[in-house]
Design an enzyme around this catalytic site. Structure first.
Site, PDB file in Angstrom:
ATOM      1  N   ILE A 155      76.581 -13.926  26.001  1.00 33.36           N
ATOM      2  CA  ILE A 155      77.470 -12.982  26.691  1.00 33.36           C
ATOM      3  C   ILE A 155      77.940 -13.562  28.027  1.00 33.36           C
ATOM      4  O   ILE A 155      79.129 -13.502  28.360  1.00 33.36           O
ATOM      5  CB  ILE A 155      76.761 -11.620  26.889  1.00 33.36           C
ATOM      6  CG1 ILE A 155      76.452 -11.004  25.515  1.00 33.36           C
ATOM      7  CG2 ILE A 155      77.612 -10.675  27.723  1.00 33.36           C
ATOM      8  CD1 ILE A 155      75.543  -9.791  25.544  1.00 33.36           C
ATOM      9  N   ASP A 174      70.974 -19.775  35.678  1.00 33.97           N
ATOM     10  CA  ASP A 174      70.235 -19.599  34.421  1.00 33.97           C
ATOM     11  C   ASP A 174      69.058 -20.547  34.475  1.00 33.97           C
ATOM     12  O   ASP A 174      69.043 -21.488  35.274  1.00 33.97           O
ATOM     13  CB  ASP A 174      71.146 -19.930  33.213  1.00 33.97           C
ATOM     14  CG  ASP A 174      70.582 -19.402  31.902  1.00 33.97           C
ATOM     15  OD1 ASP A 174      69.435 -19.736  31.554  1.00 33.97           O
ATOM     16  OD2 ASP A 174      71.292 -18.649  31.203  1.00 33.97           O
ATOM     17  N   CYS A 205      71.301 -11.667  31.910  1.00 35.07           N
ATOM     18  CA  CYS A 205      70.027 -12.240  31.469  1.00 35.07           C
ATOM     19  C   CYS A 205      69.229 -11.142  30.762  1.00 35.07           C
ATOM     20  O   CYS A 205      69.502  -9.965  30.937  1.00 35.07           O
ATOM     21  CB  CYS A 205      69.252 -12.783  32.671  1.00 35.07           C
ATOM     22  SG  CYS A 205      68.982 -11.565  33.948  1.00 35.07           S
ATOM     23  N   PRO A 206      68.235 -11.523  29.951  1.00 34.15           N
ATOM     24  CA  PRO A 206      67.437 -10.478  29.287  1.00 34.15           C
ATOM     25  C   PRO A 206      66.448  -9.845  30.261  1.00 34.15           C
ATOM     26  O   PRO A 206      66.219 -10.375  31.347  1.00 34.15           O
ATOM     27  CB  PRO A 206      66.683 -11.264  28.202  1.00 34.15           C
ATOM     28  CG  PRO A 206      66.626 -12.662  28.703  1.00 34.15           C
ATOM     29  CD  PRO A 206      67.818 -12.874  29.588  1.00 34.15           C
ATOM     30  N   ARG A 234      70.278  -4.871  30.895  1.00 34.87           N
ATOM     31  CA  ARG A 234      69.218  -3.890  30.694  1.00 34.87           C
ATOM     32  C   ARG A 234      68.978  -3.170  32.021  1.00 34.87           C
ATOM     33  O   ARG A 234      68.986  -3.798  33.087  1.00 34.87           O
ATOM     34  CB  ARG A 234      67.909  -4.553  30.242  1.00 34.87           C
ATOM     35  CG  ARG A 234      67.875  -4.947  28.776  1.00 34.87           C
ATOM     36  CD  ARG A 234      67.870  -3.743  27.832  1.00 34.87           C
ATOM     37  NE  ARG A 234      67.850  -4.141  26.432  1.00 34.87           N
ATOM     38  CZ  ARG A 234      68.938  -4.290  25.661  1.00 34.87           C
ATOM     39  NH1 ARG A 234      70.137  -4.082  26.150  1.00 34.87           N
ATOM     40  NH2 ARG A 234      68.821  -4.615  24.396  1.00 34.87           N
ATOM     41  N   ASP A 258      76.244  -0.132  32.717  1.00 34.06           N
ATOM     42  CA  ASP A 258      76.321   0.365  31.336  1.00 34.06           C
ATOM     43  C   ASP A 258      74.917   0.667  30.829  1.00 34.06           C
ATOM     44  O   ASP A 258      74.751   1.204  29.736  1.00 34.06           O
ATOM     45  CB  ASP A 258      76.982  -0.709  30.455  1.00 34.06           C
ATOM     46  CG  ASP A 258      77.172  -0.242  29.027  1.00 34.06           C
ATOM     47  OD1 ASP A 258      77.772   0.841  28.837  1.00 34.06           O
ATOM     48  OD2 ASP A 258      76.705  -0.935  28.089  1.00 34.06           O
ATOM     49  N   GLU A 263      67.282   5.283  30.882  1.00 32.76           N
ATOM     50  CA  GLU A 263      68.336   5.705  29.952  1.00 32.76           C
ATOM     51  C   GLU A 263      67.822   6.322  28.652  1.00 32.76           C
ATOM     52  O   GLU A 263      68.556   7.067  28.001  1.00 32.76           O
ATOM     53  CB  GLU A 263      69.279   4.539  29.632  1.00 32.76           C
ATOM     54  CG  GLU A 263      68.693   3.454  28.744  1.00 32.76           C
ATOM     55  CD  GLU A 263      69.716   2.365  28.397  1.00 32.76           C
ATOM     56  OE1 GLU A 263      70.381   1.866  29.309  1.00 32.76           O
ATOM     57  OE2 GLU A 263      69.826   2.030  27.209  1.00 32.76           O
ATOM     58  N   HIS A 295      75.689   2.820  27.773  1.00 32.59           N
ATOM     59  CA  HIS A 295      75.285   1.715  26.881  1.00 32.59           C
ATOM     60  C   HIS A 295      76.301   1.542  25.742  1.00 32.59           C
ATOM     61  O   HIS A 295      75.938   1.544  24.558  1.00 32.59           O
ATOM     62  CB  HIS A 295      73.868   1.959  26.326  1.00 32.59           C
ATOM     63  CG  HIS A 295      73.136   0.678  26.028  1.00 32.59           C
ATOM     64  ND1 HIS A 295      71.837   0.462  26.350  1.00 32.59           N
ATOM     65  CD2 HIS A 295      73.554  -0.472  25.440  1.00 32.59           C
ATOM     66  CE1 HIS A 295      71.476  -0.749  25.968  1.00 32.59           C
ATOM     67  NE2 HIS A 295      72.506  -1.337  25.414  1.00 32.59           N
TER      68      HIS A 295
END
Ligand code: NAD
Length: 332
Positions: A155, A174, A205-206, A234, A258, A263, A295
């Site tokens: 992404i 990164d 990033c995750p 996230r 988002d 959430e 989301h």
């Protein structure tokens, strides 16, 4: 193969049913989240198909394994909600959809930037009331601004390409540098430098132990005054209390999210007739320079098609003793 789905909406059922014509699996669809509260009621199944806010804790996985479940198919990319060690312990195989239309999420991040900047949401409402005044609608040119991209996987890469088209200077951080992006003019810098130079920061990033509350009271101090923060990754990447303080002090100029820390109790449902029991989101939504979407960054027809087809292909291959075609799809 019997597959039990959790957290499904009509659009999930539509895409999965259509793409199941090739496989003829038996489907059971639940609208409820998967978690300790429901797991004892799950009928015998070969596989479970779960989504971003389902809770695949050790307890849940243990019960599922006892009921004969062999495979868990995450119909999403992120897997921070799955206890992978417990899955190994119970002999479960877990797969996901590592990359589905990364452009869907990257384009939504851009939509948030443009909306916050050019205030099209306000203009839309104003003009409908025959108010053609421009007061309060002034934005800034994206051309020449510095964009900080945290995480340049599928992404982040798509987002970097898009922002290149706007003539932005692109900084990235990164754990691994992407050579093709560097060649294309993206400059990898230490995170602190990205934080201090970027006019707009977009998180891609995750969520991991290392990235939880990446944006917190201390890191917010490094950001440029008036910075625009975008999070389509996230919710827990941002410490909500700290960002609220940043908005109050005007250090954070714009916030587009988002995803949101709390959430699970809100997103993907119509709560329009309910009093929300979440003060932080109420407060966030009251700021004129905050944009919240529920989301939906992944939610394009192309992405839904890829999610359903990859999930079913993953399950089909696992059930034949094969690994998913994309090695990154196999988590355990
Ligand atoms: P990806 O795995 O392709 O890329 C993630 C990148 O982050 C990798 O390059 C990785 O090296 C990097 N990374 C890992 N730890 C890092 C750290 N500590 N600091 C900086 N970078 C780090 O994943 P992707 O497909 O690009 O997705 C990114 C995230 O977007 C997912 O983890 C998921 O949480 C989120 N997502 C959100 C939506 C949505 O609808 N809002 C949809 C899909 C994915």
């Amino acid at each position: 193969m019997k597959v039990t789905f959790f957290s499904t909406k009509p659009y999930d059922r539509e895409f999965f049913r259509r793409l199941n014509e090739v496989y003829s699996f038996d489907f059971v669809f639940y609208e409820t989240h998967l978690g300790p509260h429901i797991v004892n009621a799950v009928e015998e199944s070969d596989a479970i198909c779960a989504f971003v806010n389902d809770k695949l804790t050790a307890e849940v996985l243990g019960v599922l394994a006892n009921r004969g479940v062999k495979y868990i198919a995450m119909r999403c990319a992120g897997f921070n909600n799955v206890d992978l060690d417990a899955a190994r312990k119970y002999g479960l195989r877990i797969c996901r959809v590592p990359a589905y239309s990364p452009e869907a999420v990257a384009e939504h991040a851009l939509a948030m930037i443009l909306t916050l900047n050019r205030k099209t949401h306000k203009a839309y409402n104003r003009v409908r009331e025959q108010n053609f005044s421009l007061n309060g609608l002034m934005g800034f040119n994206l051309h020449g601004k510095t964009i900080g991209i945290v995480g340049t996987g599928n992404i982040g890469r798509a987002f970097a390409r898009i922002m290149g088209g706007f003539g932005c200077e692109r900084l990235a951080y990164d754990l691994y540098e992407d050579e093709a992006l560097s060649t294309a003019g993206v400059q990898y810098v230490p995170l602190a430098e990205l934080f201090s130079r970027a006019d707009i920061i977009s998180l891609h990033c995750p969520l991991t132990e290392d990235t939880k509350h990446l944006i917190n009271a201390a890191s917010l101090k490094l950001l440029k005054p008036g910075v625009m923060l975008i999070n389509t990754s996230r919710g827990q990447l941002i410490d909500t209390a700290a960002v609220l303080e940043g908005l109050r002090s005007k250090h954070v100029g714009y916030l587009g999210i988002d995803v949101y820390e709390q959430e699970e109790k809100l997103f993907f449902r119509d709560l329009s007739q309910t009093i929300l029991n979440d003060d932080a989101i109420q407060l966030l939504m009251s700021f004129p320079n905050v944009l919240v979407t529920g989301h939906q960054a992944f939610f394009t027809a192309e992405a839904m098609e890829e999610i359903a087809s990859t999930t079913l292909m993953n399950l089909s291959r696992l059930s034949q003793g094969l690994e998913p075609e994309n090695p990154a799809a196999l988590l355990v």
